[in-house]
Design a protein around this motif. Structure first.
Motif, PDB file in Angstrom:
ATOM      1  N   ASP A  73      -5.291 -21.748  -0.039  1.00 16.90           N
ATOM      2  CA  ASP A  73      -6.629 -21.193  -0.251  1.00 16.90           C
ATOM      3  C   ASP A  73      -6.866 -20.813  -1.709  1.00 16.90           C
ATOM      4  O   ASP A  73      -8.014 -20.648  -2.131  1.00 16.90           O
ATOM      5  CB  ASP A  73      -6.873 -19.980   0.647  1.00 16.90           C
ATOM      6  CG  ASP A  73      -7.112 -20.361   2.096  1.00 16.90           C
ATOM      7  OD1 ASP A  73      -7.468 -21.533   2.361  1.00 16.90           O
ATOM      8  OD2 ASP A  73      -6.940 -19.487   2.966  1.00 16.90           O
ATOM      9  N   LYS A  76      -9.181 -23.356  -3.170  1.00 17.51           N
ATOM     10  CA  LYS A  76     -10.563 -23.191  -2.701  1.00 17.51           C
ATOM     11  C   LYS A  76     -11.215 -22.002  -3.413  1.00 17.51           C
ATOM     12  O   LYS A  76     -12.364 -22.083  -3.852  1.00 17.51           O
ATOM     13  CB  LYS A  76     -10.579 -22.984  -1.194  1.00 17.51           C
ATOM     14  CG  LYS A  76     -11.967 -22.817  -0.623  1.00 17.51           C
ATOM     15  CD  LYS A  76     -12.001 -22.869   0.889  1.00 17.51           C
ATOM     16  CE  LYS A  76     -11.151 -21.797   1.522  1.00 17.51           C
ATOM     17  NZ  LYS A  76     -11.316 -21.721   2.983  1.00 17.51           N
ATOM     18  N   LEU A  77     -10.468 -20.913  -3.558  1.00 18.68           N
ATOM     19  CA  LEU A  77     -10.997 -19.741  -4.256  1.00 18.68           C
ATOM     20  C   LEU A  77     -11.252 -20.041  -5.733  1.00 18.68           C
ATOM     21  O   LEU A  77     -12.212 -19.543  -6.320  1.00 18.68           O
ATOM     22  CB  LEU A  77     -10.039 -18.555  -4.096  1.00 18.68           C
ATOM     23  CG  LEU A  77      -9.903 -18.025  -2.672  1.00 18.68           C
ATOM     24  CD1 LEU A  77      -8.713 -17.073  -2.566  1.00 18.68           C
ATOM     25  CD2 LEU A  77     -11.186 -17.352  -2.224  1.00 18.68           C
ATOM     26  N   VAL A  79     -12.161 -22.986  -6.968  1.00 19.91           N
ATOM     27  CA  VAL A  79     -13.406 -23.764  -7.019  1.00 19.91           C
ATOM     28  C   VAL A  79     -14.601 -22.841  -6.816  1.00 19.91           C
ATOM     29  O   VAL A  79     -15.608 -22.949  -7.527  1.00 19.91           O
ATOM     30  CB  VAL A  79     -13.388 -24.894  -5.969  1.00 19.91           C
ATOM     31  CG1 VAL A  79     -14.757 -25.546  -5.853  1.00 19.91           C
ATOM     32  CG2 VAL A  79     -12.335 -25.929  -6.314  1.00 19.91           C
ATOM     33  N   GLN A  80     -14.501 -21.924  -5.880  1.00 12.42           N
ATOM     34  CA  GLN A  80     -15.594 -20.974  -5.656  1.00 12.42           C
ATOM     35  C   GLN A  80     -15.834 -20.127  -6.894  1.00 12.42           C
ATOM     36  O   GLN A  80     -16.991 -19.852  -7.249  1.00 12.42           O
ATOM     37  CB  GLN A  80     -15.289 -20.082  -4.449  1.00 12.42           C
ATOM     38  CG  GLN A  80     -15.376 -20.816  -3.145  1.00 12.42           C
ATOM     39  CD  GLN A  80     -14.962 -19.963  -1.961  1.00 12.42           C
ATOM     40  OE1 GLN A  80     -14.378 -18.893  -2.101  1.00 12.42           O
ATOM     41  NE2 GLN A  80     -15.260 -20.448  -0.764  1.00 12.42           N
ATOM     42  N   ALA A  81     -14.782 -19.729  -7.577  1.00 13.95           N
ATOM     43  CA  ALA A  81     -14.943 -18.954  -8.816  1.00 13.95           C
ATOM     44  C   ALA A  81     -15.712 -19.758  -9.851  1.00 13.95           C
ATOM     45  O   ALA A  81     -16.608 -19.223 -10.524  1.00 13.95           O
ATOM     46  CB  ALA A  81     -13.579 -18.540  -9.363  1.00 13.95           C
ATOM     47  N   LEU A  83     -17.837 -22.239  -9.250  1.00 17.65           N
ATOM     48  CA  LEU A  83     -19.203 -22.447  -8.783  1.00 17.65           C
ATOM     49  C   LEU A  83     -20.080 -21.208  -8.924  1.00 17.65           C
ATOM     50  O   LEU A  83     -21.257 -21.303  -9.272  1.00 17.65           O
ATOM     51  CB  LEU A  83     -19.203 -22.893  -7.319  1.00 17.65           C
ATOM     52  CG  LEU A  83     -18.666 -24.296  -7.056  1.00 17.65           C
ATOM     53  CD1 LEU A  83     -18.562 -24.544  -5.553  1.00 17.65           C
ATOM     54  CD2 LEU A  83     -19.539 -25.340  -7.721  1.00 17.65           C
ATOM     55  N   PHE A  84     -19.536 -20.042  -8.640  1.00 18.57           N
ATOM     56  CA  PHE A  84     -20.340 -18.833  -8.609  1.00 18.57           C
ATOM     57  C   PHE A  84     -20.349 -18.060  -9.921  1.00 18.57           C
ATOM     58  O   PHE A  84     -21.212 -17.227 -10.127  1.00 18.57           O
ATOM     59  CB  PHE A  84     -19.897 -17.930  -7.459  1.00 18.57           C
ATOM     60  CG  PHE A  84     -20.134 -18.559  -6.119  1.00 18.57           C
ATOM     61  CD1 PHE A  84     -21.425 -18.825  -5.674  1.00 18.57           C
ATOM     62  CD2 PHE A  84     -19.076 -18.932  -5.323  1.00 18.57           C
ATOM     63  CE1 PHE A  84     -21.661 -19.425  -4.452  1.00 18.57           C
ATOM     64  CE2 PHE A  84     -19.300 -19.523  -4.077  1.00 18.57           C
ATOM     65  CZ  PHE A  84     -20.592 -19.780  -3.656  1.00 18.57           C
ATOM     66  N   GLN A  87     -22.203 -21.225 -13.519  1.00 15.30           N
ATOM     67  CA  GLN A  87     -23.194 -22.242 -13.149  1.00 15.30           C
ATOM     68  C   GLN A  87     -24.028 -22.626 -14.332  1.00 15.30           C
ATOM     69  O   GLN A  87     -24.341 -21.911 -15.175  1.00 15.30           O
ATOM     70  CB  GLN A  87     -24.081 -21.715 -12.029  1.00 15.30           C
ATOM     71  CG  GLN A  87     -23.296 -21.511 -10.777  1.00 15.30           C
ATOM     72  CD  GLN A  87     -24.191 -21.030  -9.637  1.00 15.30           C
ATOM     73  OE1 GLN A  87     -25.415 -21.103  -9.726  1.00 15.30           O
ATOM     74  NE2 GLN A  87     -23.597 -20.536  -8.584  1.00 15.30           N
TER      75      GLN A  87
END
Length: 87
Positions: A73, A76-77, A79-81, A83-84, A87
């Motif tokens: 994970d 995944k975390l 990638v989320q970092a 993206l959010f 940007q």
């Protein structure tokens, strides 16, 4: 290191697991510092809870952030970092 430089100015960010280079590679640290996109350092294990020499990361200081200890994970975390936060 070569890929970081090759894709500079063509990508929006990188999730990087530097593995054993985390603690010893000035070259990788310099490569991350030289690119124009955010880099999130990830580790599957909680590196600060491991051997003493793993408590210092040469890469962390030049990355946008570090995620550690969440197994698969962590990626995944990371990638989320990206993206959010960038940007």
């Amino acid at each position: 290191i070569s890929l970081l430089h090759e894709f500079n100015n063509t990508i929006d960010g990188v999730v990087l697991n530097p593995g054993g280079l985390t603690h010893r590679s000035v070259a990788l640290s310099d490569a991350v510092k030289a690119v124009d996109f955010p880099v999130v350092e990830v580790h599957m294990s909680h590196v600060l809870a491991r051997e003493h020499y793993r408590k210092r990361s040469l890469v962390s200081a030049v990355c946008g952030g570090t995620i550690s200890g969440f197994g698969m994970d962590s990626y995944k975390l990371g990638v989320q970092a990206l993206l959010f936060n960038w940007q």
